[in-house]
Scaffold this motif. Structure first.
Motif, PDB file in Angstrom:
ATOM      1  N   MET A   1     -66.895  24.131 -33.722  1.00 56.27           N
ATOM      2  CA  MET A   1     -68.352  24.036 -33.837  1.00 56.27           C
ATOM      3  C   MET A   1     -68.758  22.571 -33.846  1.00 56.27           C
ATOM      4  SD  MET A   1     -70.853  25.484 -36.860  1.00 56.27           S
ATOM      5  CE  MET A   1     -70.477  27.178 -36.455  1.00 56.27           C
ATOM      6  N   SER A   2     -69.679  22.182 -33.001  1.00 59.18           N
ATOM      7  CA  SER A   2     -70.129  20.794 -32.949  1.00 59.18           C
ATOM      8  C   SER A   2     -70.972  20.468 -34.166  1.00 59.18           C
ATOM      9  CB  SER A   2     -70.938  20.552 -31.668  1.00 59.18           C
ATOM     10  OG  SER A   2     -72.176  21.223 -31.755  1.00 59.18           O
ATOM     11  N   LEU A   3     -71.158  19.149 -34.390  1.00 61.44           N
ATOM     12  CA  LEU A   3     -71.975  18.729 -35.518  1.00 61.44           C
ATOM     13  C   LEU A   3     -73.389  19.248 -35.383  1.00 61.44           C
ATOM     14  CD1 LEU A   3     -70.846  15.020 -36.012  1.00 61.44           C
ATOM     15  CD2 LEU A   3     -69.867  17.092 -36.989  1.00 61.44           C
ATOM     16  N   VAL A   4     -73.954  19.126 -34.178  1.00 64.56           N
ATOM     17  CA  VAL A   4     -75.333  19.549 -33.963  1.00 64.56           C
ATOM     18  C   VAL A   4     -75.465  21.049 -34.126  1.00 64.56           C
ATOM     19  CG1 VAL A   4     -77.204  19.668 -32.296  1.00 64.56           C
ATOM     20  CG2 VAL A   4     -75.828  17.587 -32.458  1.00 64.56           C
ATOM     21  N   HIS A   5     -74.516  21.784 -33.526  1.00 64.02           N
ATOM     22  CA  HIS A   5     -74.590  23.234 -33.626  1.00 64.02           C
ATOM     23  C   HIS A   5     -74.423  23.695 -35.068  1.00 64.02           C
ATOM     24  CE1 HIS A   5     -74.233  27.423 -32.475  1.00 64.02           C
ATOM     25  NE2 HIS A   5     -73.097  27.498 -33.148  1.00 64.02           N
ATOM     26  N   GLY A   6     -73.504  23.027 -35.817  1.00 66.68           N
ATOM     27  CA  GLY A   6     -73.291  23.416 -37.202  1.00 66.68           C
ATOM     28  C   GLY A   6     -74.531  23.237 -38.038  1.00 66.68           C
ATOM     29  N   ALA A   7     -75.226  22.109 -37.871  1.00 65.20           N
ATOM     30  CA  ALA A   7     -76.442  21.864 -38.638  1.00 65.20           C
ATOM     31  C   ALA A   7     -77.538  22.837 -38.239  1.00 65.20           C
ATOM     32  CB  ALA A   7     -76.897  20.422 -38.434  1.00 65.20           C
ATOM     33  N   ALA A   8     -77.633  23.111 -36.925  1.00 65.93           N
ATOM     34  CA  ALA A   8     -78.659  24.047 -36.458  1.00 65.93           C
ATOM     35  C   ALA A   8     -78.404  25.449 -36.980  1.00 65.93           C
ATOM     36  CB  ALA A   8     -78.696  24.051 -34.928  1.00 65.93           C
ATOM     37  N   ALA A   9     -77.134  25.834 -37.035  1.00 65.82           N
ATOM     38  CA  ALA A   9     -76.795  27.159 -37.554  1.00 65.82           C
ATOM     39  C   ALA A   9     -77.177  27.271 -39.020  1.00 65.82           C
ATOM     40  CB  ALA A   9     -75.306  27.429 -37.367  1.00 65.82           C
ATOM     41  N   ALA A  10     -76.938  26.184 -39.773  1.00 70.14           N
ATOM     42  CA  ALA A  10     -77.311  26.196 -41.185  1.00 70.14           C
ATOM     43  C   ALA A  10     -78.808  26.367 -41.345  1.00 70.14           C
ATOM     44  CB  ALA A  10     -76.852  24.897 -41.855  1.00 70.14           C
ATOM     45  N   GLU A  11     -79.580  25.775 -40.436  1.00 66.78           N
ATOM     46  CA  GLU A  11     -81.032  25.814 -40.526  1.00 66.78           C
ATOM     47  C   GLU A  11     -81.584  27.188 -40.189  1.00 66.78           C
ATOM     48  OE1 GLU A  11     -84.892  23.344 -38.754  1.00 66.78           O
ATOM     49  OE2 GLU A  11     -82.849  22.780 -38.228  1.00 66.78           O
ATOM     50  N   THR A  12     -80.870  27.939 -39.371  1.00 63.51           N
ATOM     51  CA  THR A  12     -81.393  29.217 -38.910  1.00 63.51           C
ATOM     52  C   THR A  12     -80.709  30.422 -39.549  1.00 63.51           C
ATOM     53  OG1 THR A  12     -79.885  29.113 -37.004  1.00 63.51           O
ATOM     54  CG2 THR A  12     -82.119  28.237 -36.704  1.00 63.51           C
ATOM     55  N   ALA A  13     -79.394  30.532 -39.374  1.00 62.07           N
ATOM     56  CA  ALA A  13     -78.697  31.745 -39.803  1.00 62.07           C
ATOM     57  C   ALA A  13     -78.470  31.819 -41.307  1.00 62.07           C
ATOM     58  CB  ALA A  13     -77.354  31.842 -39.076  1.00 62.07           C
ATOM     59  N   LEU A  14     -78.316  30.683 -41.968  1.00 59.91           N
ATOM     60  CA  LEU A  14     -77.996  30.727 -43.392  1.00 59.91           C
ATOM     61  C   LEU A  14     -79.095  31.349 -44.246  1.00 59.91           C
ATOM     62  CD1 LEU A  14     -76.004  30.086 -45.646  1.00 59.91           C
ATOM     63  CD2 LEU A  14     -76.947  27.783 -45.757  1.00 59.91           C
ATOM     64  N   PRO A  15     -80.382  30.986 -44.058  1.00 54.67           N
ATOM     65  CA  PRO A  15     -81.412  31.658 -44.859  1.00 54.67           C
ATOM     66  C   PRO A  15     -81.392  33.175 -44.695  1.00 54.67           C
ATOM     67  CG  PRO A  15     -82.318  29.703 -43.837  1.00 54.67           C
ATOM     68  CD  PRO A  15     -80.960  29.899 -43.237  1.00 54.67           C
ATOM     69  N   ARG A  16     -81.129  33.644 -43.470  1.00 53.84           N
ATOM     70  CA  ARG A  16     -81.065  35.087 -43.250  1.00 53.84           C
ATOM     71  C   ARG A  16     -79.883  35.693 -43.987  1.00 53.84           C
ATOM     72  NH1 ARG A  16     -84.239  38.600 -43.107  1.00 53.84           N
ATOM     73  NH2 ARG A  16     -85.437  37.509 -41.473  1.00 53.84           N
ATOM     74  N   GLN A  17     -78.728  35.008 -43.971  1.00 53.59           N
ATOM     75  CA  GLN A  17     -77.564  35.533 -44.683  1.00 53.59           C
ATOM     76  C   GLN A  17     -77.832  35.619 -46.177  1.00 53.59           C
ATOM     77  OE1 GLN A  17     -73.766  33.839 -43.601  1.00 53.59           O
ATOM     78  NE2 GLN A  17     -72.889  34.241 -45.606  1.00 53.59           N
ATOM     79  N   ILE A  18     -78.487  34.595 -46.724  1.00 52.22           N
ATOM     80  CA  ILE A  18     -78.807  34.612 -48.151  1.00 52.22           C
ATOM     81  C   ILE A  18     -79.820  35.715 -48.456  1.00 52.22           C
ATOM     82  CG2 ILE A  18     -79.854  33.307 -50.042  1.00 52.22           C
ATOM     83  CD1 ILE A  18     -78.665  30.781 -48.790  1.00 52.22           C
ATOM     84  N   ALA A  19     -80.807  35.882 -47.566  1.00 52.80           N
ATOM     85  CA  ALA A  19     -81.793  36.952 -47.759  1.00 52.80           C
ATOM     86  C   ALA A  19     -81.116  38.315 -47.753  1.00 52.80           C
ATOM     87  CB  ALA A  19     -82.859  36.874 -46.668  1.00 52.80           C
ATOM     88  N   ASP A  20     -80.136  38.487 -46.877  1.00 56.30           N
ATOM     89  CA  ASP A  20     -79.393  39.748 -46.836  1.00 56.30           C
ATOM     90  C   ASP A  20     -78.603  39.956 -48.133  1.00 56.30           C
ATOM     91  OD1 ASP A  20     -80.371  40.222 -44.306  1.00 56.30           O
ATOM     92  OD2 ASP A  20     -78.556  39.555 -43.268  1.00 56.30           O
ATOM     93  N   ALA A  21     -78.028  38.861 -48.665  1.00 52.42           N
ATOM     94  CA  ALA A  21     -77.280  38.967 -49.921  1.00 52.42           C
ATOM     95  C   ALA A  21     -78.201  39.333 -51.079  1.00 52.42           C
ATOM     96  CB  ALA A  21     -76.566  37.644 -50.209  1.00 52.42           C
ATOM     97  N   ILE A  22     -79.409  38.778 -51.060  1.00 52.90           N
ATOM     98  CA  ILE A  22     -80.390  39.124 -52.090  1.00 52.90           C
ATOM     99  C   ILE A  22     -80.754  40.599 -52.004  1.00 52.90           C
ATOM    100  CG2 ILE A  22     -82.772  38.756 -52.844  1.00 52.90           C
ATOM    101  CD1 ILE A  22     -82.427  35.807 -52.026  1.00 52.90           C
ATOM    102  N   ALA A  23     -80.976  41.071 -50.791  1.00 49.56           N
ATOM    103  CA  ALA A  23     -81.315  42.483 -50.602  1.00 49.56           C
ATOM    104  C   ALA A  23     -80.174  43.391 -51.062  1.00 49.56           C
ATOM    105  CB  ALA A  23     -81.656  42.740 -49.139  1.00 49.56           C
ATOM    106  N   ALA A  24     -78.939  43.010 -50.720  1.00 46.33           N
ATOM    107  CA  ALA A  24     -77.784  43.824 -51.099  1.00 46.33           C
ATOM    108  C   ALA A  24     -77.580  43.858 -52.609  1.00 46.33           C
ATOM    109  CB  ALA A  24     -76.527  43.290 -50.415  1.00 46.33           C
ATOM    110  N   ALA A  25     -78.045  42.804 -53.293  1.00 47.86           N
ATOM    111  CA  ALA A  25     -77.901  42.734 -54.753  1.00 47.86           C
ATOM    112  C   ALA A  25     -79.068  43.392 -55.480  1.00 47.86           C
ATOM    113  CB  ALA A  25     -77.775  41.277 -55.188  1.00 47.86           C
ATOM    114  N   GLY A  26     -79.951  44.026 -54.729  1.00 46.21           N
ATOM    115  CA  GLY A  26     -81.073  44.709 -55.363  1.00 46.21           C
ATOM    116  C   GLY A  26     -82.330  43.876 -55.465  1.00 46.21           C
ATOM    117  N   GLY A  27     -82.402  42.773 -54.728  1.00 44.52           N
ATOM    118  CA  GLY A  27     -83.617  41.971 -54.703  1.00 44.52           C
ATOM    119  C   GLY A  27     -83.588  40.725 -55.575  1.00 44.52           C
ATOM    120  N   TRP A  28     -82.466  40.466 -56.230  1.00 40.10           N
ATOM    121  CA  TRP A  28     -82.369  39.297 -57.118  1.00 40.10           C
ATOM    122  C   TRP A  28     -80.930  38.821 -57.141  1.00 40.10           C
ATOM    123  CZ3 TRP A  28     -79.786  38.215 -61.795  1.00 40.10           C
ATOM    124  CH2 TRP A  28     -80.258  37.122 -62.530  1.00 40.10           C
TER     125      TRP A  28
END
Length: 396
Positions: free
Chosen positions: A1-28
């Motif tokens: 993974m390139s430096l640019v791609h890695g940073a861009a992935a963090a900016e886009t996919a990571l919030p969604r992954q965390i949101a999914d984890a919040i949902a899986a934990a019951g909203g908190w």
């Protein structure tokens, strides 16, 4: 993974992954789990993608500087203590956790060589693939120049080890649990993004844009039986951290050394003993973020693109190590430790720019007082060089 791609992935996919984890934990999600994902989610977390992190200037794309990048004299001075502990324990291995750019490993290896201290193996425990690659590139010349020295990488500690363990700014990057006191009662602070569960009045939204859809992470406090290990005087509103993951890590290291029967460990980080950590006036806690050499207090914004860190409770570190069978060799400020290890004499022989940077390691308003050093060892180690003067163990 390139430096640019890695940073861009963090900016886009990571919030969604965390949101999914919040949902899986019951909203908190408890904050320590949020912090774990923000920093270490594979390929996306701050320490898991390839963006620059360590450097002297924001122009380099870096976010902060650590002592080994600031001055090579840091590692050379620490090498004097490591050499003493290798002799005291009759061992010839060094283990480093979270080696960053590899600067400290380079300094320790060359420093031990200059002292004539035998070293058979230097092992770096590193979870980040991108940082591991940088370390291997930096240390390749040393590996070629010293074929008798084994420099290896590992993803975990063995169950038993003999040698000296070093960790510079490792404990502060371990996820913490957040506690908030309201009306004299303790609550655990977590993260939610559920629009159907409005946050309490103290919650603050932090939108993260992903595919044009705003994910707003918010604070939410829930009742808990958790509380700080040291009583916080007063009943005023108070936010702080507790450190079960860092203390569990120290326990693991201590148990491995205790099983091996001979070894020592040195942790350098910013922090306080419990009585100072949970001082009534420290009512906003110590949690901060670092990006482009600036500090902010909002870990819910720009997730994955900045460091999240909390100060270390050194009393908890000492107790965890003692409970696992190690002795506390000493506890003192970074300035006093480095002076005990001979950095002043090294500075006298160095050129002016090197001396100027080394002064930042010692100055009270820079790193000298905020950063502390704690030494731990198996029985029979004897007095440690770095704590000969100015030992503060009695304040833990």
């Amino acid at each position: 993974m390139s430096l640019v791609h890695g940073a861009a992935a963090a900016e886009t996919a990571l919030p969604r992954q965390i949101a999914d984890a919040i949902a899986a934990a019951g909203g908190w999600l408890p904050f320590d789990q949020f912090m774990q994902l923000a920093l270490y989610a594979p390929g996306l977390g701050y320490y898991a993608h390839g963006s620059p992190k360590f450097g002297a200037l924001p122009a380099s794309g870096s976010d902060f500087i650590t002592a080994p990048e600031l001055s090579p004299l840091f590692g050379r001075a620490l090498a004097a203590q490591v050499a003493q502990s290798l002799r005291a324990t009759g061992t010839d291995e060094v283990w480093e956790f979270g080696a960053g750019s590899g600067a400290l490993a380079e300094q320790l290896i060359t420093g031990l060589q200059a002292l004539g201290q035998p070293l058979a193996r230097y092992t770096i425990v590193e979870l980040s693939a991108s940082l591991r690659a940088r370390q291997q590139e930096r240390l390749a010349p040393l590996m070629q120049a010293q074929p008798g020295l084994s420099i290896t990488w590992a993803s975990r500690l063995p169950d038993s080890l003999r040698g000296v363990v070093v960790g510079n700014e490792v404990l502060d990057a371990m996820p913490v649990q957040l506690l908030a006191r309201h009306g004299g009662e303790w609550w655990q602070r977590g993260v939610t993004n559920s629009p159907t569960n409005p946050p309490p009045a103290q919650a603050q939204p932090a939108p993260a844009a992903i595919n044009s859809v705003a994910i707003a992470f918010r604070w939410e406090d829930r009742p808990t039986a958790l509380h700080p290990p040291f009583p916080v005087e007063g009943e005023h509103d108070y936010v702080t951290e507790i450190h079960p993951q860092a203390h569990a890590f120290v326990t693991t290291v201590a148990e491995a050394l205790a099983r091996g029967g001979a070894g020592a460990a040195y942790f350098i980080d910013y922090g306080f003993p419990e009585a100072e950590y949970y001082h009534p006036q420290r009512h906003m806690g110590t949690l901060v973020c670092h990006r482009a050499h600036q500090v902010d207090d909002d870990p819910l914004a720009d997730v994955g693109r900045k460091d999240i860190t909390a100060h270390v409770n050194f009393t908890g570190v000492a107790l965890a190590a003692q409970d696992a069978g190690l002795d506390v060799l000493g506890y003192t400020s970074q300035a006093r430790f480095l002076l005990n290890c001979g950095i002043a004499q090294m500075m006298e022989a160095a050129e002016l720019p090197t001396r100027a940077n080394a002064m930042k390691l010692l100055a009270e308003h820079e790193m000298g007082e905020l950063f502390k050093v704690i030494g731990l060892a198996t029985a029979g180690h004897g007095a440690a060089l770095g704590f000969e003067a100015g030992d503060r163990t009695h304040r833990l």
